[in-house]
Design an enzyme around this catalytic site. Structure first.
Site, PDB file in Angstrom:
ATOM      1  N   LYS A 183       0.832  -1.207   0.000  1.00  0.00           N
ATOM      2  CA  LYS A 183       0.000   0.000   0.000  1.00  0.00           C
ATOM      3  C   LYS A 183       0.870   1.261   0.000  1.00  0.00           C
ATOM      4  O   LYS A 183       2.093   1.176  -0.025  1.00  0.00           O
ATOM      5  CB  LYS A 183      -0.941  -0.033   1.202  1.00  0.00           C
ATOM      6  CG  LYS A 183      -1.668  -1.361   1.390  1.00  0.00           C
ATOM      7  CD  LYS A 183      -2.513  -1.790   0.199  1.00  0.00           C
ATOM      8  CE  LYS A 183      -3.223  -3.103   0.531  1.00  0.00           C
ATOM      9  NZ  LYS A 183      -4.137  -3.582  -0.442  1.00  0.00           N
TER      10      LYS A 183
HETATM   11  C1  PLP Z   1      -5.291  -4.529   0.291  1.00  0.00           C
HETATM   12  C2  PLP Z   1      -6.707  -4.228   0.217  1.00  0.00           C
HETATM   13  C3  PLP Z   1      -7.595  -4.614   1.233  1.00  0.00           C
HETATM   14  C4  PLP Z   1      -7.171  -5.477   2.382  1.00  0.00           C
HETATM   15  O1  PLP Z   1      -6.308  -4.844   3.273  1.00  0.00           O
HETATM   16  P1  PLP Z   1      -5.684  -5.674   4.484  1.00  0.00           P
HETATM   17  O2  PLP Z   1      -4.938  -4.663   5.284  1.00  0.00           O
HETATM   18  O3  PLP Z   1      -4.803  -6.722   3.879  1.00  0.00           O
HETATM   19  O4  PLP Z   1      -6.817  -6.272   5.247  1.00  0.00           O
HETATM   20  C5  PLP Z   1      -8.917  -4.236   1.134  1.00  0.00           C
HETATM   21  N1  PLP Z   1      -9.362  -3.522   0.092  1.00  0.00           N
HETATM   22  C6  PLP Z   1      -8.559  -3.137  -0.910  1.00  0.00           C
HETATM   23  C7  PLP Z   1      -9.123  -2.325  -2.028  1.00  0.00           C
HETATM   24  C8  PLP Z   1      -7.204  -3.499  -0.894  1.00  0.00           C
HETATM   25  O5  PLP Z   1      -6.417  -3.178  -1.921  1.00  0.00           O
END
Ligand code: PLP
Length: 381
Positions: A183
């Site tokens: 992210k």
């Molecule tokens: C990565 C992601 C998630 C999940 O996030 P986590 O921290 O792994 O639970 C949810 N929604 C989107 C759009 C993502 O890209």
């Protein structure tokens, strides 16, 4: 040396290492002052009054939905063009995810498709700010208000994005961020719920920590006897201070990370403009994109299949990616039945994510574009 260009990579340096070392030396590594500092940084940055750190986006959003009373028998409308975690968090509350199609230009949920999907069981809409660009919240909120639905926002990849001059995280609904390694900023894994709802924030702090009325850190610091009550069913969704310390350092780098991602995205836009095989991402006026992912459509002029492109670019050391969609995954096909979402299904077959990370050099980016040209154009000659 062989070129290896990853899809993305975190921006770390000695500051994260030193911050971690300090927490370890302090003797308290579980949730404490560093998490509080990280929460304040995210709340200050987004403008949301409250920020509650958790172990992931999934646990942050589960908390928000669970506390708002979403559960068995309820339906939550969401786009299928998203990470499967979006649907899983809804299902974890016991509610049923209801997938709708997307807008082909923005890659986000098409607000016109919400109303036809509403049933007497519909309780909420999960708007996803996918790949770093906000969903059309004015349109989504208008439908939700008309039908008395809760709205939740999946901003897992959209830290730093903004919509009509307001930062994502402070657009009105409870919003979840992810700090997974792919992210915008990362704490390894981790998440954050932002909200202006004082009661939601207070209960989220309780439910994330076993349902206890006194925080772990307060107990640790207490001198003498301390009475604690377990006031409701809770879980352990606590972020550690090890992660909090990394998060604080990452937040300091956020402006740099965003400006690098945006500059490189603009450079991709320019370099790909003359390639009829791809269509570069569209950003409507009033939106600021965080570019967690740079996604292009493969136009009908592109005669090479997505699978062949992924293989051929990988063979040259360039990591591109395809996008998964939720409603065709075996688990959701079984749960929700066969669904036809034509734009979403086309996007799964015909969109390509290109490498992008803040420390990417112009030479690396040139190599990506040259490789893409070779594979897309050269491959058909
Ligand atoms: C990565 C992601 C998630 C999940 O996030 P986590 O921290 O792994 O639970 C949810 N929604 C989107 C759009 C993502 O890209």
């Amino acid at each position: 040396m062989k070129t290896e260009i990853p899809i993305t990579r975190p921006l770390f340096d000695d500051r994260e290492i030193e911050a971690l070392a300090q927490v370890i030396r302090s003797g308290w590594v579980t949730q404490g002052p560093k998490v509080a500092e990280f929460e304040k940084a995210v709340s200050d940055y987004t403008g949301a009054r409250y920020a509650v750190a958790t172990t992931s986006w999934s646990t942050a959003m589960f908390l928000a939905m669970h506390i708002k009373g979403i559960g068995p028998g309820d339906e939550v409308i969401l786009p299928s063009f998203t990470c499967v975690a979006t649907a899983n968090a809804i299902r974890a509350t016991g509610a049923m995810p209801v997938f709708v199609d997307m807008d082909r230009r923005t890659f986000n949920l098409d607000p016109n498709l919400i109303e036809p999907a509403i049933t007497p069981r519909t309780k909420a809409v999960m708007a996803v700010h996918y790949y770093g660009m906000a969903a059309d919240m004015d349109a989504i909120n208008a439908v939700a208000r008309r039908h008395n639905l809760w709205v939740f926002e999946d901003a897992a990849v959209a830290l730093g994005a903004s919509y009509q001059g307001k930062k994502v995280g402070n657009l009105g609904a409870p919003t979840g961020f992810s700090f997974h390694g792919r992210k915008i900023i990362t704490t390894g894994d981790g998440g954050m719920l932002t909200t202006n709802d004082e009661e939601l924030a207070a209960r989220a702090r309780i439910v994330r920590s076993h349902g206890v009325s006194v925080s772990d850190f307060a107990r640790h610091q207490a001198k003498g006897a301390l009475i604690q009550d377990y006031v409701e069913l809770g879980y352990n969704f606590r972020m550690t201070d090890l992660q909090g310390a990394v998060g604080v350092e990452q937040m300091k780098k956020l402006p740099l990370i965003l400006s690098r991602r945006q500059a490189l995205a603009a450079r991709y836009d320019e370099m790909l403009a003359e390639m009829p095989e791809v269509e570069t991402p569209y950003v409507p006026p009033g939106y600021e994109h965080s570019y967690q992912t740079y996604l292009v459509w493969l136009t009908p002029k592109c005669r090479v299949s997505l699978e062949d492109i992924l293989k051929a670019t990988a063979a040259r050391g360039v990591s591109c990616r395809h996008s998964i969609i939720c409603h065709t995954q075996p688990f959701y096909r079984k749960l929700c039945g066969e669904l036809r979402l034509p734009v979403t299904e086309e996007a799964a077959r015909r969109t390509l994510a290109l490498p992008l990370y803040p420390q990417m050099t112009e030479e690396e980016q040139n190599y990506v574009v040259a490789t893409l040209k070779d594979v897309l154009v050269g491959g058909t000659r």
